[in-house]
Scaffold this motif. Sequence first.
Motif, PDB file in Angstrom:
ATOM      1  N   ASN A 208       0.826  -1.220   0.000  1.00  0.00           N
ATOM      2  CA  ASN A 208       0.000   0.000   0.000  1.00  0.00           C
ATOM      3  C   ASN A 208       0.857   1.265   0.000  1.00  0.00           C
ATOM      4  OD1 ASN A 208      -2.427   1.328  -0.200  1.00  0.00           O
ATOM      5  ND2 ASN A 208      -2.664   1.541   2.026  1.00  0.00           N
ATOM      6  N   ILE A 209       2.015   1.174  -0.628  1.00  0.00           N
ATOM      7  CA  ILE A 209       2.925   2.328  -0.723  1.00  0.00           C
ATOM      8  C   ILE A 209       2.427   3.302  -1.774  1.00  0.00           C
ATOM      9  CG2 ILE A 209       5.130   2.826  -1.904  1.00  0.00           C
ATOM     10  CD1 ILE A 209       6.476   0.807  -0.179  1.00  0.00           C
ATOM     11  N   LEU A 210       2.578   4.601  -1.511  1.00  0.00           N
ATOM     12  CA  LEU A 210       2.288   5.626  -2.525  1.00  0.00           C
ATOM     13  C   LEU A 210       3.480   5.674  -3.479  1.00  0.00           C
ATOM     14  CD1 LEU A 210       0.359   8.027  -3.355  1.00  0.00           C
ATOM     15  CD2 LEU A 210       2.024   9.482  -2.183  1.00  0.00           C
ATOM     16  N   LEU A 211       3.213   5.444  -4.749  1.00  0.00           N
ATOM     17  CA  LEU A 211       4.334   5.430  -5.701  1.00  0.00           C
ATOM     18  C   LEU A 211       4.754   6.821  -6.141  1.00  0.00           C
ATOM     19  CD1 LEU A 211       3.222   2.185  -7.221  1.00  0.00           C
ATOM     20  CD2 LEU A 211       5.635   2.669  -7.012  1.00  0.00           C
ATOM     21  N   ALA A 212       3.837   7.767  -6.050  1.00  0.00           N
ATOM     22  CA  ALA A 212       4.174   9.131  -6.461  1.00  0.00           C
ATOM     23  C   ALA A 212       5.326   9.643  -5.599  1.00  0.00           C
ATOM     24  CB  ALA A 212       2.958  10.040  -6.304  1.00  0.00           C
ATOM     25  N   GLY A 213       6.332  10.186  -6.264  1.00  0.00           N
ATOM     26  CA  GLY A 213       7.457  10.774  -5.541  1.00  0.00           C
ATOM     27  C   GLY A 213       8.502   9.777  -5.065  1.00  0.00           C
ATOM     28  N   GLN A 214       8.257   8.490  -5.267  1.00  0.00           N
ATOM     29  CA  GLN A 214       9.232   7.482  -4.831  1.00  0.00           C
ATOM     30  C   GLN A 214      10.265   7.238  -5.921  1.00  0.00           C
ATOM     31  OE1 GLN A 214       8.905   5.360  -1.726  1.00  0.00           O
ATOM     32  NE2 GLN A 214       7.853   7.294  -1.353  1.00  0.00           N
ATOM     33  N   LYS A 215      11.462   6.932  -5.508  1.00  0.00           N
ATOM     34  CA  LYS A 215      12.484   6.535  -6.487  1.00  0.00           C
ATOM     35  C   LYS A 215      12.368   5.027  -6.695  1.00  0.00           C
ATOM     36  CE  LYS A 215      15.823  10.165  -6.316  1.00  0.00           C
ATOM     37  NZ  LYS A 215      16.542  10.906  -5.314  1.00  0.00           N
ATOM     38  N   VAL A 216      11.977   4.649  -7.894  1.00  0.00           N
ATOM     39  CA  VAL A 216      11.794   3.230  -8.200  1.00  0.00           C
ATOM     40  C   VAL A 216      12.929   2.780  -9.120  1.00  0.00           C
ATOM     41  CG1 VAL A 216      10.288   1.510  -9.261  1.00  0.00           C
ATOM     42  CG2 VAL A 216       9.289   3.372  -7.937  1.00  0.00           C
ATOM     43  N   VAL A 217      13.689   1.803  -8.666  1.00  0.00           N
ATOM     44  CA  VAL A 217      14.817   1.279  -9.460  1.00  0.00           C
ATOM     45  C   VAL A 217      14.348   0.009 -10.165  1.00  0.00           C
ATOM     46  CG1 VAL A 217      17.176   0.365  -9.382  1.00  0.00           C
ATOM     47  CG2 VAL A 217      16.485   2.226  -7.815  1.00  0.00           C
ATOM     48  N   ILE A 218      14.457   0.008 -11.488  1.00  0.00           N
ATOM     49  CA  ILE A 218      14.037  -1.170 -12.255  1.00  0.00           C
ATOM     50  C   ILE A 218      15.266  -1.784 -12.920  1.00  0.00           C
ATOM     51  CG2 ILE A 218      12.611  -1.969 -14.188  1.00  0.00           C
ATOM     52  CD1 ILE A 218      10.710   0.419 -13.250  1.00  0.00           C
ATOM     53  N   ALA A 219      15.546  -3.028 -12.554  1.00  0.00           N
ATOM     54  CA  ALA A 219      16.715  -3.717 -13.115  1.00  0.00           C
ATOM     55  C   ALA A 219      16.266  -4.490 -14.339  1.00  0.00           C
ATOM     56  CB  ALA A 219      17.313  -4.665 -12.080  1.00  0.00           C
ATOM     57  N   GLY A 220      16.784  -4.108 -15.505  1.00  0.00           N
ATOM     58  CA  GLY A 220      16.423  -4.763 -16.765  1.00  0.00           C
ATOM     59  C   GLY A 220      15.420  -3.914 -17.520  1.00  0.00           C
ATOM     60  N   TYR A 221      15.803  -3.514 -18.749  1.00  0.00           N
ATOM     61  CA  TYR A 221      14.884  -2.708 -19.567  1.00  0.00           C
ATOM     62  C   TYR A 221      14.525  -3.486 -20.837  1.00  0.00           C
ATOM     63  CZ  TYR A 221      12.689   1.706 -20.898  1.00  0.00           C
ATOM     64  OH  TYR A 221      11.766   2.689 -21.212  1.00  0.00           O
ATOM     65  N   GLY A 222      14.175  -4.782 -20.607  1.00  0.00           N
ATOM     66  CA  GLY A 222      13.679  -5.600 -21.711  1.00  0.00           C
ATOM     67  C   GLY A 222      12.182  -5.372 -21.842  1.00  0.00           C
ATOM     68  N   TRP A 223      11.489  -6.370 -22.379  1.00  0.00           N
ATOM     69  CA  TRP A 223      10.044  -6.204 -22.603  1.00  0.00           C
ATOM     70  C   TRP A 223       9.317  -5.952 -21.301  1.00  0.00           C
ATOM     71  CZ3 TRP A 223       8.389  -4.893 -27.062  1.00  0.00           C
ATOM     72  CH2 TRP A 223       9.159  -5.209 -28.182  1.00  0.00           C
ATOM     73  N   CYS A 224       9.646  -6.715 -20.267  1.00  0.00           N
ATOM     74  CA  CYS A 224       8.962  -6.525 -18.982  1.00  0.00           C
ATOM     75  C   CYS A 224       9.387  -5.213 -18.323  1.00  0.00           C
ATOM     76  CB  CYS A 224       9.282  -7.673 -18.038  1.00  0.00           C
ATOM     77  SG  CYS A 224       8.658  -9.266 -18.583  1.00  0.00           S
ATOM     78  N   GLY A 225      10.688  -4.974 -18.301  1.00  0.00           N
ATOM     79  CA  GLY A 225      11.200  -3.773 -17.627  1.00  0.00           C
ATOM     80  C   GLY A 225      10.610  -2.493 -18.214  1.00  0.00           C
ATOM     81  N   ARG A 226      10.484  -2.438 -19.536  1.00  0.00           N
ATOM     82  CA  ARG A 226       9.894  -1.255 -20.175  1.00  0.00           C
ATOM     83  C   ARG A 226       8.476  -1.002 -19.661  1.00  0.00           C
ATOM     84  NH1 ARG A 226      11.481  -4.040 -25.134  1.00  0.00           N
ATOM     85  NH2 ARG A 226      13.291  -3.042 -26.033  1.00  0.00           N
ATOM     86  N   GLY A 227       7.733  -2.107 -19.537  1.00  0.00           N
ATOM     87  CA  GLY A 227       6.341  -1.981 -19.088  1.00  0.00           C
ATOM     88  C   GLY A 227       6.274  -1.509 -17.644  1.00  0.00           C
ATOM     89  N   VAL A 228       7.130  -2.077 -16.787  1.00  0.00           N
ATOM     90  CA  VAL A 228       7.098  -1.706 -15.368  1.00  0.00           C
ATOM     91  C   VAL A 228       7.514  -0.233 -15.225  1.00  0.00           C
ATOM     92  CG1 VAL A 228       7.983  -2.224 -13.064  1.00  0.00           C
ATOM     93  CG2 VAL A 228       7.620  -4.087 -14.685  1.00  0.00           C
ATOM     94  N   ALA A 229       8.553   0.157 -15.988  1.00  0.00           N
ATOM     95  CA  ALA A 229       9.039   1.542 -15.911  1.00  0.00           C
ATOM     96  C   ALA A 229       7.947   2.523 -16.364  1.00  0.00           C
ATOM     97  CB  ALA A 229      10.288   1.689 -16.791  1.00  0.00           C
ATOM     98  N   MET A 230       7.277   2.170 -17.448  1.00  0.00           N
ATOM     99  CA  MET A 230       6.219   3.036 -17.996  1.00  0.00           C
ATOM    100  C   MET A 230       5.102   3.254 -16.976  1.00  0.00           C
ATOM    101  SD  MET A 230       3.643   1.905 -21.083  1.00  0.00           S
ATOM    102  CE  MET A 230       4.846   0.894 -21.877  1.00  0.00           C
ATOM    103  N   ARG A 231       4.702   2.173 -16.307  1.00  0.00           N
ATOM    104  CA  ARG A 231       3.585   2.287 -15.352  1.00  0.00           C
ATOM    105  C   ARG A 231       4.026   3.000 -14.070  1.00  0.00           C
ATOM    106  NH1 ARG A 231       0.940   2.448 -19.279  1.00  0.00           N
ATOM    107  NH2 ARG A 231      -0.015   0.614 -20.204  1.00  0.00           N
ATOM    108  N   ALA A 232       5.272   2.752 -13.624  1.00  0.00           N
ATOM    109  CA  ALA A 232       5.750   3.450 -12.418  1.00  0.00           C
ATOM    110  C   ALA A 232       5.827   4.953 -12.688  1.00  0.00           C
ATOM    111  CB  ALA A 232       7.112   2.895 -12.006  1.00  0.00           C
ATOM    112  N   LYS A 233       6.294   5.295 -13.890  1.00  0.00           N
ATOM    113  CA  LYS A 233       6.378   6.719 -14.269  1.00  0.00           C
ATOM    114  C   LYS A 233       4.976   7.331 -14.278  1.00  0.00           C
ATOM    115  CE  LYS A 233       8.023   9.529 -18.184  1.00  0.00           C
ATOM    116  NZ  LYS A 233       8.605   9.429 -19.539  1.00  0.00           N
ATOM    117  N   GLY A 234       4.027   6.570 -14.814  1.00  0.00           N
ATOM    118  CA  GLY A 234       2.641   7.048 -14.887  1.00  0.00           C
ATOM    119  C   GLY A 234       2.056   7.340 -13.518  1.00  0.00           C
ATOM    120  N   LEU A 235       2.560   6.666 -12.501  1.00  0.00           N
ATOM    121  CA  LEU A 235       2.057   6.896 -11.142  1.00  0.00           C
ATOM    122  C   LEU A 235       2.891   7.940 -10.403  1.00  0.00           C
ATOM    123  CD1 LEU A 235       1.153   3.239 -10.193  1.00  0.00           C
ATOM    124  CD2 LEU A 235      -0.434   5.147 -10.274  1.00  0.00           C
ATOM    125  N   GLY A 236       3.799   8.575 -11.123  1.00  0.00           N
ATOM    126  CA  GLY A 236       4.528   9.691 -10.519  1.00  0.00           C
ATOM    127  C   GLY A 236       5.848   9.325  -9.872  1.00  0.00           C
TER     128      GLY A 236
END
Length: 424
Positions: A208-236
Amino acid sequence: MATAELKKGDVKDMGLADAGKRKIEWALQQMPVLQSIRKRFIKEQPLKGLRISACLHVTSETANLMMTLRDGGADAVLCASNPLSTQDEVAASLNRDFNIPTYAIKGEDNETYYAHLSAALEHKPQMTMDDGADLVTTLLTKRTDLVPNVIAGTEETTTGVIRLRAMAKDGALKFPIVAVNDAQTKHFFDNRYGTGQSTIDGVIRATNILLAGQKVVIAGYGWCGRGVAMRAKGLGSDVIVTEIDPVKGIEAVMDGFRVLPMAEAAKEGDIFITVTGNKNVIRAEHFEAMKSGAVVCNSGHFNVEIDLPALERLSTGKREVRPLVDEFLLKDGRKVYLIAEGRLVNLATAEGHPAAVMDMSFANQALSAEYLRQHAKDMKPQVYVVPEHLDKEIARLKLESMGHKLDKLTAEQERYLASWQEGT
Ligand SMILES: NC(=O)c1ccc[n+]([C@@H]2O[C@H](COP(=O)([O-])OP(=O)(O)OC[C@H]3O[C@@H](n4cnc5c(N)ncnc54)[C@H](O)[C@@H]3O)[C@@H](O)[C@H]2O)c1
């Protein structure tokens, strides 16, 4: 557990079956492509009498795949492809309501996990359907007596395809495999949008963490990593990517993310998500550098991306602070939180990919099974891609089901594209 006890499936609690049935029906509504394949399979029976052992995440979407195979005439059984990814209510309903023996219990230990794989192999498959290649590996190493029955198999995920290609290269693979993962209508969508959404969903449901304003580190920018990064960015979130491939690195930079080595990202991150398919991507020196309160999880296939023995070694104590969230107390007093024991977070603490995206992945599975039934005898023990015409047909059906329409080439355009003389 003795195999005889597991003959008709092994689930946590049959009393959960009503809830599982409702969940399976809900998913079906969002799987129109699979539904259309199922209707045709009922008429044509392309898998008639074919024994299939499937080792997949036991979710409501998988249940609908299993029914499509069964309705196409297959005699199919299912076991879990990960100890934490089973939806117990779905497993119960598959056994009780749909007559598909299912061997899967969420949280099963390693011994039970492998007993379930063995039970699925006892079915003496003619076709395997794997997610991570544990079933094929067990078959080729421990049940070689069963290999002559097998005509072919399919593989769902990147890590499994990598493993199977290594087997083929070594001459260890004994039958052809279709790499469902490598279909465009699979990894462009499932790995990117499916993993993207459901991984963030898993992190949120667990913490139940607020993602806005958090630094999210994503290891791997393949097909999955791109998707996770895109959605984390979308949540701020402020997203930092770690990569080893310079092309993926520059892609991440141009998509607007910072790219750092893990040793540096470790100092900054609030939340860490690994999706590399590699091992020990977060290890001792990284835990040593993390801020107190850092949350760490994995969405890659195996629980090897985070060096858990190192985390245990660095800690003086551990307690579960929320379901599937462990607090590790480090020797210097800092705390690190680990979600779902480092296993696939999207399946362990959320529900895996939404049905609408699994519609295409599992359409690929069903059509690949049909294709292999017809063509396996002419194929070698290698890893094959899904035939392009099937991939395109799935995309066409999905677009149509969503109410979108494409343009068609005019005769003049076809000529123009086919001719090298018509440059101007
Ligand atoms: N959670 C799920 O439901 C789900 C769904 C699909 C795939 N997967 C799994 O996720 C993993 C990734 O799949 P993918 O399709 O994105 O693969 P991919 O090959 O497209 O991407 C993996 C990326 O990780 C990078 N990488 C490798 N080692 C690294 C390291 N040490 N540090 C940083 N980056 C590193 C690679 O360069 C590559 O760009 C696989 O294990 C796959 O099986 C999980």
